[in-house]
Design an enzyme around this catalytic site. Structure first.
Site: not given
Ligand code: GAR
Length: 205
Positions: A14, A66, A95-97, A114, A150, A179
């Site tokens: 992407n 975080r 791939m982390r919040i 997503h 999300d 995407e």
């Protein structure tokens, strides 16, 4: 012109698509930096080949903190002019919040892709979730990032029909193709200041 920061963790397809659209003068935005939380992310090499500055901010060891990790990301973004006033942050397979503090600071300035039609199938392995659920359609969503997972306002979605013989791999491949269309499109709309947020709803002018 806005400064763009792209955050990745892996493959970076992407990211590659967005950067190529910028290079082809389709999106009026300055590709300021690509940041990876993993040293081995394949996307880093692609970004370098395209002549974009890269940074590695290893997230190993920051699992429980975080906020501290995100502080490092925010200061790196700032170094490249990606600020809440002048910047846009794209999560592209990151791939982390991210922390509520980061989200608040960059309100409506962080977007994510997503691989499902939100609000269905949030979190990890969205394509597998759609298959196992028996959904007939899935797709992908570009949305603003808010404090939930999300859950932010939806900017663009694309629908993909699920076939009876689909595997996680075949479905993921068809979703990824979509995407690659909607993510650059969303960045372009924001770069041209054509996206307004009204509560949960997005108005595109
Ligand atoms: C993409 O399919 C993206 O939608 C997904 O990770 C992949 C990254 O691929 N993101 C998520 O699942 C976020 N929850 P890429 O590195 O080739 O762009």
């Amino acid at each position: 012109m806005l400064n763009l920061g792209i955050l990745i963790s892996g493959r970076g397809s992407n990211m590659e698509n967005i950067l190529k659209s910028i290079k082809n003068k389709k999106i009026p935005i300055n590709p300021a930096v690509v940041i990876s939380n993993r040293t081995e992310a394949r996307g880093l090499k692609i970004a370098e080949k395209l002549g974009i500055k890269t940074e590695i901010i290893e997230s190993k060891g920051f699992e429980g903190s975080r906020v501290d990790y995100d502080k490092k990301i925010i200061s790196s973004l700032k170094k490249y002019g990606v600020t809440p006033e002048n910047g846009l942050v794209c999560l592209a397979g990151f791939m982390r919040i991210i922390s509520p503090q980061f989200v608040k600071k960059f309100k409506n300035r962080i977007i994510n892709i997503h691989p499902a039609l939100l609000p269905s199938f949030t979190g990890l392995n969205a394509q597998k979730q759609a298959l196992e659920y028996g959904a007939k359609y899935s797709g992908c969503t570009v949305h603003f990032v808010d404090a939930g997972m999300d859950t932010g306002p939806i900017i663009i979605q694309a629908v993909v029909k699920i076939k009876e013989n689909d595997t996680e791999e075949s479905l993921s491949k068809r979703i990824l193709k979509e995407e690659h269309k909607i993510y650059p499109e969303a960045v372009n709309l924001i770069a041209r200041n054509r996206v307004k947020v009204s509560g949960r709803r997005i108005i595109i002018s």
